[in-house]
Design an enzyme around this catalytic site. Structure first.
Site, PDB file in Angstrom:
ATOM      1  N   LYS A  27      -3.818 -19.946  -4.859  1.00 45.16           N
ATOM      2  CA  LYS A  27      -2.438 -19.705  -4.392  1.00 45.16           C
ATOM      3  C   LYS A  27      -1.678 -21.020  -4.269  1.00 45.16           C
ATOM      4  O   LYS A  27      -0.535 -21.155  -4.756  1.00 45.16           O
ATOM      5  CB  LYS A  27      -2.478 -18.978  -3.045  1.00 45.16           C
ATOM      6  CG  LYS A  27      -1.128 -18.870  -2.327  1.00 45.16           C
ATOM      7  CD  LYS A  27      -1.322 -18.278  -0.938  1.00 45.16           C
ATOM      8  CE  LYS A  27      -0.028 -18.328  -0.132  1.00 45.16           C
ATOM      9  NZ  LYS A  27       1.001 -17.417  -0.650  1.00 45.16           N
ATOM     10  N   ILE A 446      15.006  -3.744   4.679  1.00 43.44           N
ATOM     11  CA  ILE A 446      13.773  -2.997   4.906  1.00 43.44           C
ATOM     12  C   ILE A 446      13.046  -3.439   6.166  1.00 43.44           C
ATOM     13  O   ILE A 446      12.283  -2.679   6.744  1.00 43.44           O
ATOM     14  CB  ILE A 446      12.853  -3.107   3.669  1.00 43.44           C
ATOM     15  CG1 ILE A 446      13.590  -2.601   2.424  1.00 43.44           C
ATOM     16  CG2 ILE A 446      11.562  -2.322   3.862  1.00 43.44           C
ATOM     17  CD1 ILE A 446      14.156  -1.197   2.571  1.00 43.44           C
ATOM     18  N   GLU A 499      11.529  -9.581  12.145  1.00 41.41           N
ATOM     19  CA  GLU A 499      10.075  -9.653  12.292  1.00 41.41           C
ATOM     20  C   GLU A 499       9.518 -11.080  12.266  1.00 41.41           C
ATOM     21  O   GLU A 499       8.468 -11.340  11.673  1.00 41.41           O
ATOM     22  CB  GLU A 499       9.395  -8.807  11.207  1.00 41.41           C
ATOM     23  CG  GLU A 499       9.857  -7.361  11.203  1.00 41.41           C
ATOM     24  CD  GLU A 499       9.242  -6.535  10.073  1.00 41.41           C
ATOM     25  OE1 GLU A 499       8.275  -7.010   9.446  1.00 41.41           O
ATOM     26  OE2 GLU A 499       9.730  -5.423   9.821  1.00 41.41           O
ATOM     27  N   ASP A 614       7.140   2.660   8.291  1.00 40.35           N
ATOM     28  CA  ASP A 614       6.879   2.394   6.875  1.00 40.35           C
ATOM     29  C   ASP A 614       5.586   3.059   6.406  1.00 40.35           C
ATOM     30  O   ASP A 614       4.546   2.940   7.067  1.00 40.35           O
ATOM     31  CB  ASP A 614       6.764   0.893   6.624  1.00 40.35           C
ATOM     32  CG  ASP A 614       8.090   0.172   6.805  1.00 40.35           C
ATOM     33  OD1 ASP A 614       9.134   0.838   6.729  1.00 40.35           O
ATOM     34  OD2 ASP A 614       8.074  -1.058   7.019  1.00 40.35           O
ATOM     35  N   HIS A 709      10.697  -8.925  -5.323  1.00 44.96           N
ATOM     36  CA  HIS A 709       9.486  -9.606  -5.773  1.00 44.96           C
ATOM     37  C   HIS A 709       9.763 -10.584  -6.900  1.00 44.96           C
ATOM     38  O   HIS A 709       8.827 -11.177  -7.452  1.00 44.96           O
ATOM     39  CB  HIS A 709       8.434  -8.583  -6.199  1.00 44.96           C
ATOM     40  CG  HIS A 709       7.871  -7.817  -5.041  1.00 44.96           C
ATOM     41  ND1 HIS A 709       8.420  -6.639  -4.606  1.00 44.96           N
ATOM     42  CD2 HIS A 709       6.830  -8.068  -4.214  1.00 44.96           C
ATOM     43  CE1 HIS A 709       7.732  -6.188  -3.568  1.00 44.96           C
ATOM     44  NE2 HIS A 709       6.769  -7.038  -3.313  1.00 44.96           N
TER      45      HIS A 709
END
Length: 772
Positions: A27, A446, A499, A614, A709
């Site tokens: 990553k 969202i 969040e 969700d 994305h």
């Protein structure tokens, strides 16, 4: 048990291994390349080191045959698209100019060019890039990567087996390219694709491959006679090749059903078959077709998707039965170990009593090797391992940590009325419109907003003791103030608190629920460089205290606009965790639902008028076989309603789903009885809106107009065009405007620009509707 002569050839192997490295080195290397901090050569060098480390770990554990080709810089289906030359027209110039940059452009898109669609890999939480094919597609072989990685392993003196996505599965996973009729069937390209696979197989043989594995997991789904005929033809033709390695056809995730006799008769040298969970039915089915005389059987008897220690004695019994059904039986996990974390021994904070119940990739490899040794030379050779395993299995079964009588009593007391809203949707919708007073085409997001370096640093500082809880809460409050202020400035109608306190949409809740277990290093790839740490459902679930009310209430105190309460639904809490295998999933789902029901009640009592629960995993958890759908959807939708049905009529319940094929669960979406649903739709060009309309879905919906994305910023006109498509299917009084998914992985500049364009698009279309 077995004698040495009976199974002396038994090998231990795996189909694939976690790619990221112990510290998520992959990553970090890829994201450094994206940011221009390292060169392509440096990235490839890091990838080579990781592959060698993985092979070394497997070899040191005693694995006899290591996989190659399972490693990927982004996705193995995308790698297959490159291998067969099926590059979309819009990406060909980029790939030709710079293959690596073009590869990532197909995965992530650019500002000017859209990426490939992304969706779930069967019923897992891994995402793959969907191939785009059409009647004009021309396949060309490019085995460079597959040959290179094989040679890397062979140079190290290893016995290696390249692993490729099989030709039938590749075509069944594909979709018609943009501009191609939706009725086009990519499987009609099989005869055009097979010569490319033949060329790749020849290249791998020339490079030294003895065996090549072709993965065909799509055959564990219901398939028509036409598809089964295509399978027979594909492996008849590939089997007839003279210039090829031996072929091992692999299936996993469920039972093979009607595809088993087709594969058993195919002129290939081996089959790899899953014998865990529902796929345990493959054992009797294999006996019914007369076994695999003359063939190699690789038996997947260790669960490659879950983290519980294997019952070695049970697996040995299965292997013993299989010895009479094939010429040679080797031992493997049920599927690639991509779906589990790397090493349980890295978990220093888990109770040692519980740690002995867990097996991550390295521990599963040890189990596979132990089983292969027991199968080859007899159980006396593994007597110590069997005793330790027997004790671990018994410890979990008898532990009081796994059972809470109060939770079980509450589940038993649930009635049908507990899972139903007291008022029909039409009455609720009227009450909500009067209460919320939203404009047509209301805008929202969202849930999550960008997780900045400052936020991650604050969480790290809290864990390390560099700041106390009061200092941490001040940082979170400051972030919430900024998020609320930004949304008000942009003009969003229904806000979220962003969040900032949440590390992950499942892990955050799991850490606050009794019965869940969190890991420190249990990373699993979700897609590309997105890794998650699925928590572990170790015992019965309950909520000791409110989890989200503090921050939602604080956000609401900063604005007169409605702020959504944000929860993760019970099915997703299961799907994105490692679930218990000692009780039915439906029982666990009800426990989680009741804990979340308490949270919904507390949010409403605190003044929250919009609550989003969700369920992005509802579709991905759908069983692969149609015969199993009804039972699953019954308990899954019941669990959602049990979570949400205790609220007043004027409290608006939202849900969200993303990156899955929704068409075959529209009735289940209806059965959730949510007031509003937001769904991924940008990459699929509003397909889901058309599916909802065809079903007659009568509630409100927000098909996404921004693909989050991808790093590109959609223009106002692009969002307007998608909204107009949405309005062709969903009336304006029921259409919401929102991104595809949460914004956690995006940066603030692109987030603000994209949301400004989204709001401008909504206002323009809204004004047009008013004028007309």
């Amino acid at each position: 048990m077995t004698t040495k002569s009976a199974a002396a050839a038994a090998r231990a192997t795996v189909y694939g291994y976690p790619r990221q490295g112990q510290g998520r080195e992959l990553k970090k290397a890829i994201e450094s390349y994206w940011k221009g901090r390292v060169t392509a050569e440096a990235l490839h060098a890091d990838a080579i080191r990781l592959r060698r480390t993985h092979w070394q770990q497997l070899t040191e554990a005693g694995v006899h045959e290591v996989p190659t080709g399972d490693f990927s810089l982004y996705d193995h289906v995308l790698d297959t698209t490159v291998m067969v030359g099926a590059i979309p027209e819009r990406h060909r110039d980029a790939v030709a100019a710079d293959p690596l940059a073009g590869y990532f452009a197909m995965a992530r898109g650019t500002q000017d060019i859209a990426p490939l669609e992304m969706t779930k890999w069967f019923d897992t939480n891994y995402h793959y890039l969907v191939p785009e094919l059409g009647p004009d597609t021309v396949f060309t072989a490019d085995s460079t990567r597959q040959v290179t990685e094989l040679r890397e392993a062979l140079t190290l003196g290893l016995r290696a087996r390249p692993v490729l996505v099989g030709p039938v599965t590749y075509l069944l996973l594909a979709k018609p390219a943009p501009g191609v009729s939706a009725g086009f069937d990519p499987l009609t390209l099989l005869d055009r694709l097979l010569p490319v696979y033949a060329e790749v197989l020849a290249d791998l043989r020339a490079a030294g491959a003895e065996w090549v594995q072709l993965d065909e997991p799509a055959l564990t789904q219901d398939r028509t006679p036409a598809v089964l005929n295509a399978v027979a033809r594909a492996y008849r033709d590939l089997g007839a090749l003279t210039d090829r390695p031996k072929v091992l056809v692999a299936s996993y995730f469920d039972r093979l059903g009607d595809a088993l006799p087709v594969l058993a008769k195919a002129p290939v040298e081996g089959l790899a078959v899953d014998f865990t969970g529902p796929a345990a039915a493959n054992l009797d089915a294999l006996a019914a077709v007369g076994g695999l005389p003359g063939k190699r059987l690789v038996a997947g008897v260790v669960d490659g998707r879950n983290i519980w220690v294997n019952n070695l004695e049970k697996s040995l019994a299965t292997l013993g039965t299989l010895l009479g059904l094939a010429d040679r039986v080797d031992v493997a996990a049920s599927c690639s170990l991509l779906h589990v974390p790397l090493d349980a021994d890295a978990e220093k904070e888990i109770d040692p009593q519980i740690l002995r119940w867990l097996a991550f990739a390295r521990q599963k490899t040890t189990e596979i090797v132990t089983l292969a040794r027991g199968l080859s030379v007899g159980t006396d050779a593994i007597r110590g391992e069997l005793a330790a395993n027997r004790a671990a299995v018994a410890s979990r079964s008898n532990s009081p940590l796994t059972r809470d009588p109060a939770v079980r009593a509450r589940v038993e007391a649930v009635t049908e009325a507990d899972g139903r809203r007291a008022q029909p949707y039409a009455e609720r919708a009227a009450a909500q419109r009067a209460h919320l007073a939203l404009p047509p085409l209301p805008t929202t997001t969202i849930g999550s907003f960008p997780q900045t370096t400052e936020l991650r640093t604050a969480r790290a500082d809290l864990r390390a003791g560099r700041i106390d809880s009061a200092g941490y809460e001040k940082r979170i409050e400051a972030e919430i103030r900024d998020v609320i202020s930004s949304q008000e400035e942009i003009g969003i109608d229904v806000l979220v608190h962003g969040e900032p306190e949440r590390n992950d949409m499942v892990q955050y809740f799991a850490e606050q629920l009794d019965g869940y277990l969190a890991t420190e290093h249990g990373w699993v790839q979700s897609y590309g460089t997105r890794y998650v740490r699925p928590p572990i459902l170790a015992g019965d679930i309950s909520r000791p205290a409110p989890m989200t009310v503090r921050w939602t209430s604080y956000a609401q105190s900063l604005t007169d606009l409605p702020v959504k309460g944000m929860l993760t639904g019970p099915v997703t809490m299961l799907a994105w965790s490692f679930v218990r295998d000692d009780q039915p999933l439906a029982d666990t789902a009800r426990q989680v639902a009741l804990a979340l029901r308490d949270e919904v009640a507390d949010l409403e009592a605190a003044g929250t008028s919009v609550i989003q629960v969700d369920e992005p995993a509802l579709r991905e958890t759908l069983p692969l076989r149609a015969a199993d759908h009804a039972a699953y959807l019954a308990w899954a939708t019941e669990a959602f309603r049990l979570t949400t049905s205790g609220v007043r009529p004027d409290t608006q319940i939202h849900t969200h789903m993303c990156y899955a094929e929704f068409g075959d669960i529209v009735q289940a979406i209806d059965d959730l009885d949510a007031d509003v649903i937001s769904l991924e739709a940008a990459r699929s060009h509003m397909q889901v809106a058309r599916e909802l309309a065809a079903h007659g879905y009568a509630r409100e919906a927000g098909p996404g107009v921004w693909d989050i994305h991808s790093p590109r910023v959609p223009s106002t006109e692009e969002a307007r065009a998608l909204l107009r498509k949405g309005l062709e299917a969903i009336p304006a009084d029921r259409l919401w405007v929102n991104p595809d998914c949460g914004l956690k992985t995006r940066g603030w500049p692109e987030t603000r620009a994209s949301l400004e364009n989204l709001v401008a698009a909504a206002r323009a279309v809204r004004n047009g509707l008013a004028a007309s």
